[in-house]
Design a protein around this motif. Sequence first.
Motif, PDB file in Angstrom:
ATOM      1  N   GLU A  18     137.469 -24.385  48.734  1.00 19.55           N
ATOM      2  CA  GLU A  18     136.631 -23.215  49.026  1.00 19.55           C
ATOM      3  C   GLU A  18     135.993 -23.216  50.412  1.00 19.55           C
ATOM      4  OE1 GLU A  18     136.028 -20.438  47.074  1.00 19.55           O
ATOM      5  OE2 GLU A  18     137.667 -21.265  45.865  1.00 19.55           O
ATOM      6  N   ALA A  19     135.639 -24.421  50.906  1.00 16.91           N
ATOM      7  CA  ALA A  19     134.855 -24.495  52.139  1.00 16.91           C
ATOM      8  C   ALA A  19     135.687 -24.101  53.349  1.00 16.91           C
ATOM      9  CB  ALA A  19     134.299 -25.902  52.313  1.00 16.91           C
ATOM     10  N   LYS A  20     135.244 -23.088  54.073  1.00 15.75           N
ATOM     11  CA  LYS A  20     135.907 -22.699  55.324  1.00 15.75           C
ATOM     12  C   LYS A  20     134.959 -21.844  56.159  1.00 15.75           C
ATOM     13  CE  LYS A  20     139.522 -20.927  52.953  1.00 15.75           C
ATOM     14  NZ  LYS A  20     139.392 -20.757  51.528  1.00 15.75           N
ATOM     15  N   PRO A  21     135.260 -21.681  57.446  1.00 16.51           N
ATOM     16  CA  PRO A  21     134.380 -20.883  58.299  1.00 16.51           C
ATOM     17  C   PRO A  21     134.143 -19.491  57.710  1.00 16.51           C
ATOM     18  CG  PRO A  21     135.954 -22.058  59.637  1.00 16.51           C
ATOM     19  CD  PRO A  21     136.359 -22.299  58.217  1.00 16.51           C
ATOM     20  N   GLY A  22     132.905 -19.037  57.817  1.00 14.05           N
ATOM     21  CA  GLY A  22     132.542 -17.725  57.298  1.00 14.05           C
ATOM     22  C   GLY A  22     131.863 -17.807  55.931  1.00 14.05           C
ATOM     23  N   LYS A  23     132.149 -18.888  55.185  1.00 14.77           N
ATOM     24  CA  LYS A  23     131.537 -19.045  53.856  1.00 14.77           C
ATOM     25  C   LYS A  23     130.072 -19.445  53.985  1.00 14.77           C
ATOM     26  CE  LYS A  23     134.930 -18.476  50.773  1.00 14.77           C
ATOM     27  NZ  LYS A  23     135.543 -19.338  49.804  1.00 14.77           N
ATOM     28  N   ARG A  24     129.242 -18.952  53.043  1.00 16.19           N
ATOM     29  CA  ARG A  24     127.837 -19.339  53.039  1.00 16.19           C
ATOM     30  C   ARG A  24     127.671 -20.703  52.375  1.00 16.19           C
ATOM     31  NH1 ARG A  24     124.468 -13.998  51.264  1.00 16.19           N
ATOM     32  NH2 ARG A  24     124.745 -14.913  49.196  1.00 16.19           N
TER      33      ARG A  24
ATOM     34  N   LEU B   2     128.530 -22.327  48.438  1.00 19.95           N
ATOM     35  CA  LEU B   2     129.390 -23.499  48.225  1.00 19.95           C
ATOM     36  C   LEU B   2     128.664 -24.580  47.429  1.00 19.95           C
ATOM     37  CD1 LEU B   2     131.025 -23.649  51.759  1.00 19.95           C
ATOM     38  CD2 LEU B   2     132.164 -23.008  49.624  1.00 19.95           C
ATOM     39  N   VAL B   3     127.412 -24.869  47.824  1.00 17.09           N
ATOM     40  CA  VAL B   3     126.712 -25.949  47.113  1.00 17.09           C
ATOM     41  C   VAL B   3     126.358 -25.521  45.683  1.00 17.09           C
ATOM     42  CG1 VAL B   3     125.893 -27.117  49.187  1.00 17.09           C
ATOM     43  CG2 VAL B   3     124.416 -25.438  48.087  1.00 17.09           C
TER      44      VAL B   3
ATOM     45  N   PRO C  89     120.349 -33.002  45.147  1.00 20.18           N
ATOM     46  CA  PRO C  89     120.787 -31.771  45.816  1.00 20.18           C
ATOM     47  C   PRO C  89     122.045 -32.032  46.649  1.00 20.18           C
ATOM     48  CG  PRO C  89     118.420 -32.075  46.068  1.00 20.18           C
ATOM     49  CD  PRO C  89     118.945 -33.343  45.473  1.00 20.18           C
ATOM     50  N   THR C  90     123.008 -31.135  46.545  1.00 21.38           N
ATOM     51  CA  THR C  90     124.247 -31.307  47.297  1.00 21.38           C
ATOM     52  C   THR C  90     123.953 -31.166  48.788  1.00 21.38           C
ATOM     53  OG1 THR C  90     125.433 -30.314  45.467  1.00 21.38           O
ATOM     54  CG2 THR C  90     126.606 -30.468  47.570  1.00 21.38           C
ATOM     55  N   GLY C  91     124.242 -32.218  49.518  1.00 20.41           N
ATOM     56  CA  GLY C  91     124.023 -32.180  50.960  1.00 20.41           C
ATOM     57  C   GLY C  91     125.129 -31.391  51.626  1.00 20.41           C
ATOM     58  N   CYS C  92     124.779 -30.593  52.627  1.00 24.84           N
ATOM     59  CA  CYS C  92     125.807 -29.911  53.424  1.00 24.84           C
ATOM     60  C   CYS C  92     125.315 -29.898  54.867  1.00 24.84           C
ATOM     61  CB  CYS C  92     126.089 -28.513  52.885  1.00 24.84           C
ATOM     62  SG  CYS C  92     124.639 -27.471  52.721  1.00 24.84           S
ATOM     63  N   SER C  93     124.962 -31.059  55.367  1.00 23.26           N
ATOM     64  CA  SER C  93     124.374 -31.200  56.696  1.00 23.26           C
ATOM     65  C   SER C  93     125.397 -30.876  57.776  1.00 23.26           C
ATOM     66  CB  SER C  93     123.844 -32.627  56.868  1.00 23.26           C
ATOM     67  OG  SER C  93     122.989 -32.960  55.782  1.00 23.26           O
ATOM     68  N   VAL C  94     124.965 -30.095  58.754  1.00 24.46           N
ATOM     69  CA  VAL C  94     125.882 -29.563  59.768  1.00 24.46           C
ATOM     70  C   VAL C  94     125.652 -30.209  61.143  1.00 24.46           C
ATOM     71  CG1 VAL C  94     126.694 -27.440  60.896  1.00 24.46           C
ATOM     72  CG2 VAL C  94     125.864 -27.358  58.529  1.00 24.46           C
ATOM     73  N   ASN C  95     126.756 -30.587  61.804  1.00 17.36           N
ATOM     74  CA  ASN C  95     126.749 -31.091  63.190  1.00 17.36           C
ATOM     75  C   ASN C  95     125.762 -32.240  63.427  1.00 17.36           C
ATOM     76  OD1 ASN C  95     128.721 -29.202  63.532  1.00 17.36           O
ATOM     77  ND2 ASN C  95     127.376 -27.692  64.487  1.00 17.36           N
ATOM     78  N   GLU C  96     124.691 -31.997  64.233  1.00 15.98           N
ATOM     79  CA  GLU C  96     123.795 -33.103  64.576  1.00 15.98           C
ATOM     80  C   GLU C  96     122.965 -33.568  63.376  1.00 15.98           C
ATOM     81  OE1 GLU C  96     123.358 -29.977  65.535  1.00 15.98           O
ATOM     82  OE2 GLU C  96     121.234 -29.453  65.804  1.00 15.98           O
TER      83      GLU C  96
ATOM     84  N   THR D  61     126.042 -19.658  57.404  1.00 18.09           N
ATOM     85  CA  THR D  61     127.475 -19.766  57.098  1.00 18.09           C
ATOM     86  C   THR D  61     128.114 -20.875  57.939  1.00 18.09           C
ATOM     87  OG1 THR D  61     128.004 -18.134  58.790  1.00 18.09           O
ATOM     88  CG2 THR D  61     127.722 -17.308  56.539  1.00 18.09           C
ATOM     89  N   ILE D  62     129.296 -21.299  57.521  1.00 20.99           N
ATOM     90  CA  ILE D  62     130.031 -22.318  58.275  1.00 20.99           C
ATOM     91  C   ILE D  62     130.659 -21.668  59.507  1.00 20.99           C
ATOM     92  CG2 ILE D  62     132.006 -23.901  58.229  1.00 20.99           C
ATOM     93  CD1 ILE D  62     131.551 -24.320  55.293  1.00 20.99           C
ATOM     94  N   GLY D  63     130.501 -22.320  60.659  1.00 20.64           N
ATOM     95  CA  GLY D  63     131.119 -21.831  61.890  1.00 20.64           C
ATOM     96  C   GLY D  63     132.429 -22.565  62.156  1.00 20.64           C
TER      97      GLY D  63
END
Length: 454
Positions: free
Chosen positions: A159-165, A169-170, A193-200, A214-216
């Motif tokens: 499911e996870a891809k750019p554009g998705k919130r 997903l979590v 809690p499901t982690g979905c930490s982005v980039n830094e 959303t995922i970039g």
Amino acid sequence: MTSIDQKKEIFICRECDNVLATLRCSQCKEAWYCSKTCQLSNWKSGHKEQCKKIADEKKLAESVPQAQIDDLVKQEYIEKNTNVRSNWKKDDSIAVNHQFSDNIYPCGELVAYQDFRRIRYTNEEARERERSENFQESLRNAREAAEVHRQARAWLQKEAKPGKRLIDLVEGVESKVRHLCGSQFPEGGVAFPTGCSVNEVAAHYTPNPGDFRTIGQDDVVKFDIGVHKHGRIIDSAFTMCWNDKFKPLLEAVQEATNAGIKTAGLDVRLYDIGAAVQEVMESYEVELDGVVYPVKCIENLSGHDIGLYRIHSGKTVPIIKVECDMNVRMEEMEFFAIETFGSIKGEGYVNETDDWSHFMINYERDDLFPRNKVSRKLFKEIQDNFKTLCWCPRYMERININVDKKALDYLIRDEIVNPYPPLTDLPGSYTAQFEHTICIRPTCKEILSRGDDY
Ligand code: MN
Ligand code: MN
């Protein structure tokens, strides 16, 4: 925190933790001391019993090559899982305990211990300890939770891809986990809690209600999922990216985690795991838009042991070479989360930010009590719904509990509840994480959350 010369092997005095131990026990050749006094006092306080056992085991191990045991263990793993999966009702729309019969679940990857302790695999006493009802139940719960984890994350990976919130997903993966567990709290379900930490951001980010990020296309996202069955927690994470330029970073971190898992074992010093992880992680460089960056271990993040309903049970597994707690070892029947974090364009060091989403009862301090009626009420709601597991505002909203902001402030100020803020490296940096849960079984090591994906 001091780092140690990579080349030199370090021996620590078993009695006083002095790092300059030069005397070795002549019988077992395993224990090191800094002085005769320390050796004598350690002999009296327990080494006398251990020593003969170790010497006998070493002797026995001489006649059984490592490769022979490795093969036996590998064979068992293949046979066991082929049998279990042959009657598998492969359908992730039903609970895992209905997909497999008789409460027998696929086992994790089995790996023999790497030194003379390899012979524990054929040792009758070790097998006896392993057959104890308590341990078997732990293992059953862990394997069921691990199977839930594999199936739930397969959904997320699709499911996870750019554009998705991220919030969709979590929440999607959390509802998948609850469904596959087929049980309500406290028997089983989401462990944190499901982690979905982005980039830094390396860890501890999950969207709060109303956060629709959303995922970039150029995002690097760490999905960290927790599943538990009767409090036995599987903590396992992976990183996803959609721009191939980040693939080498992911590979470095995955290999570093595997190096940590490989080093882990019975009586292994946690220090040695940190050293092994760092060596692999830092052997990688990543080229990003024409510039080459070294991959750094995030030095202030670590793995940990896992207790019942307790995500951290007291031991930390470093991911760099550090001099602290050098005599702390992995012990029989312990469960560990082996996780590593790598960073490029950053410091390899994370700081806390203030957009909190993770909260957990401070189970180290059961001597503290809420100061007033509102905080008492919230404390009871937390206990009833999460015990000592970590929770987030989304979970409160889901079960229709209105968190009184003042009450939560009181609990935090009195250190009865701790917040776990997102942990972030420098802006503009990229971090990745891979994590598995393993069990130090009496006979061999089991990598519970291992799957075909990672
Ligand atoms: Mn985790
Ligand atoms: Mn963890």
